[in-house]
Motif scaffolding. Sequence first.
Motif, PDB file in Angstrom:
ATOM      1  N   ASP A 167       0.811  -1.221   0.000  1.00 49.79           N
ATOM      2  CA  ASP A 167       0.000   0.000   0.000  1.00 49.79           C
ATOM      3  C   ASP A 167       0.845   1.272   0.000  1.00 49.79           C
ATOM      4  N   HIS A 168       2.154   1.124  -0.217  1.00 47.28           N
ATOM      5  CA  HIS A 168       3.045   2.286  -0.174  1.00 47.28           C
ATOM      6  C   HIS A 168       2.786   3.210  -1.367  1.00 47.28           C
ATOM      7  N   ARG A 169       2.709   4.504  -1.087  1.00 42.92           N
ATOM      8  CA  ARG A 169       2.530   5.503  -2.140  1.00 42.92           C
ATOM      9  C   ARG A 169       3.650   6.516  -2.026  1.00 42.92           C
ATOM     10  N   PHE A 170       4.094   7.037  -3.168  1.00 39.09           N
ATOM     11  CA  PHE A 170       5.255   7.922  -3.151  1.00 39.09           C
ATOM     12  C   PHE A 170       5.208   8.887  -4.328  1.00 39.09           C
ATOM     13  N   GLY A 171       6.157   9.832  -4.321  1.00 34.99           N
ATOM     14  CA  GLY A 171       6.211  10.838  -5.378  1.00 34.99           C
ATOM     15  C   GLY A 171       5.273  11.999  -5.094  1.00 34.99           C
ATOM     16  N   LYS A 172       5.340  13.021  -5.915  1.00 34.88           N
ATOM     17  CA  LYS A 172       4.529  14.232  -5.748  1.00 34.88           C
ATOM     18  C   LYS A 172       3.052  13.880  -5.591  1.00 34.88           C
ATOM     19  N   ASN A 173       2.449  14.417  -4.526  1.00 29.11           N
ATOM     20  CA  ASN A 173       1.039  14.152  -4.198  1.00 29.11           C
ATOM     21  C   ASN A 173       0.751  12.669  -3.952  1.00 29.11           C
ATOM     22  N   ARG A 174       1.805  11.904  -3.718  1.00 29.97           N
ATOM     23  CA  ARG A 174       1.699  10.464  -3.423  1.00 29.97           C
ATOM     24  C   ARG A 174       0.856   9.738  -4.482  1.00 29.97           C
ATOM     25  N   THR A 175       1.150  10.046  -5.728  1.00 23.51           N
ATOM     26  CA  THR A 175       0.345   9.499  -6.826  1.00 23.51           C
ATOM     27  C   THR A 175       0.821   8.126  -7.301  1.00 23.51           C
ATOM     28  N   ALA A 176       2.076   7.774  -7.034  1.00 30.83           N
ATOM     29  CA  ALA A 176       2.604   6.485  -7.512  1.00 30.83           C
ATOM     30  C   ALA A 176       2.407   5.403  -6.457  1.00 30.83           C
ATOM     31  N   ASP A 177       2.229   4.158  -6.937  1.00 29.72           N
ATOM     32  CA  ASP A 177       2.014   3.047  -6.011  1.00 29.72           C
ATOM     33  C   ASP A 177       2.953   1.895  -6.336  1.00 29.72           C
ATOM     34  N   ILE A 178       2.694   0.745  -5.748  1.00 30.39           N
ATOM     35  CA  ILE A 178       3.570  -0.412  -5.901  1.00 30.39           C
ATOM     36  C   ILE A 178       3.689  -0.853  -7.360  1.00 30.39           C
ATOM     37  N   ASP A 179       2.616  -0.728  -8.131  1.00 30.15           N
ATOM     38  CA  ASP A 179       2.671  -1.124  -9.539  1.00 30.15           C
ATOM     39  C   ASP A 179       3.623  -0.226 -10.320  1.00 30.15           C
ATOM     40  N   ASP A 180       3.599   1.066 -10.016  1.00 26.42           N
ATOM     41  CA  ASP A 180       4.541   1.995 -10.659  1.00 26.42           C
ATOM     42  C   ASP A 180       5.970   1.651 -10.272  1.00 26.42           C
ATOM     43  N   LEU A 181       6.151   1.290  -9.006  1.00 27.57           N
ATOM     44  CA  LEU A 181       7.494   0.957  -8.530  1.00 27.57           C
ATOM     45  C   LEU A 181       8.028  -0.285  -9.243  1.00 27.57           C
ATOM     46  N   ILE A 182       7.171  -1.247  -9.490  1.00 31.05           N
ATOM     47  CA  ILE A 182       7.577  -2.461 -10.214  1.00 31.05           C
ATOM     48  C   ILE A 182       8.001  -2.105 -11.639  1.00 31.05           C
ATOM     49  N   VAL A 183       7.265  -1.212 -12.275  1.00 27.83           N
ATOM     50  CA  VAL A 183       7.627  -0.750 -13.625  1.00 27.83           C
ATOM     51  C   VAL A 183       8.990  -0.062 -13.602  1.00 27.83           C
ATOM     52  N   PHE A 184       9.200   0.810 -12.613  1.00 26.79           N
ATOM     53  CA  PHE A 184      10.499   1.491 -12.484  1.00 26.79           C
ATOM     54  C   PHE A 184      11.613   0.486 -12.207  1.00 26.79           C
ATOM     55  N   GLY A 185      11.296  -0.545 -11.437  1.00 26.21           N
ATOM     56  CA  GLY A 185      12.289  -1.567 -11.133  1.00 26.21           C
ATOM     57  C   GLY A 185      12.784  -2.258 -12.396  1.00 26.21           C
ATOM     58  N   LYS A 186      11.863  -2.551 -13.310  1.00 24.91           N
ATOM     59  CA  LYS A 186      12.252  -3.175 -14.585  1.00 24.91           C
ATOM     60  C   LYS A 186      13.066  -2.206 -15.432  1.00 24.91           C
ATOM     61  N   LYS A 187      12.690  -0.945 -15.404  1.00 25.46           N
ATOM     62  CA  LYS A 187      13.376   0.072 -16.211  1.00 25.46           C
ATOM     63  C   LYS A 187      14.790   0.336 -15.707  1.00 25.46           C
TER      64      LYS A 187
END
Length: 309
Positions: free
Chosen positions: A124-144
Amino acid sequence: MKLFHSIESFHTHKKTIITLGAFDGVHIGHQKIIEKLIHNANSSDSESLILTFFPHPRMVLQEQSEMQLLNTIEERAELLEKTGLDNLIIHPFDKVFSRLTAEEFVKNILVDRLKIKKIIIGHDHRFGKNRTADIDDLIVFGKKYAFEVEQISAQEIQAVSVSSTKIRTALEEGNIHLANQYLGYSYFLTGTVQQGKQLGRTIGFPTANLKIKEDYKLIPKSGVYVVQSTLRNNTVFGIMNIGTNPTVNGKELSIEIHYLDFEANLYSQKIEVSLLHYIRSEQKFESVTLLKDQLEKDKLTAIAFINKL
């Protein structure tokens, strides 16, 4: 453990296994996550790293927030060091930092600065400006950016959340045994001994008057407690009163400790006081003599409790 007071000051030659969070209380739920972090680091020739922030983001972004924390930032660092963690970064949180986009945070901080190999984070962790990113975004960034993302299970996150809530409630209700059970250690207060009104000295109960400078530190329910400190390298027990001293028409909250079998000048010294047992609520007595009589009873209660330890 290496302690860094900003992301910019952090340095290591190895890759890091990271987790983020407030870790307020460093209680038994947190300790399980930290064990997982350290195990991952040890098994992959990496260093364990916790990134936390101070002030707490809610203190900055919700300016009316009168947030109470289980630990001062110094206490939190002290507790985290005992876990065997390799690195702790306490980064100053401000509104400029809060405006970092999710990808700026991942690329500029996690990847470029902290040399991330893996992040262990709640679902359930959210991060980034206005806490708009979540775990799914983090997984995408992890691959990138070539780092691994491990989710902390919903059950573990729930355990952490429940523990924190129960600890705060227990402390506010004076249920120190339950609070300590969830913490995995005795809740403690850290402060400097200052000169008080010295009423206790006149009735045979000299006290150390504890001044806690951090106004965000959660002070437990008013009343009388059995406590323990390490003074001059010795374990010393005592009784502590949290309250306003209504018998002598006191108005301001004070924290006063009468140590058993210990006499020394503690003025200006920094001490740590662990709370072991709640004896009774604070009362207003008809006279100082009746107050003294009750303190004698409290002392006997404390000695009986200590003898069972």
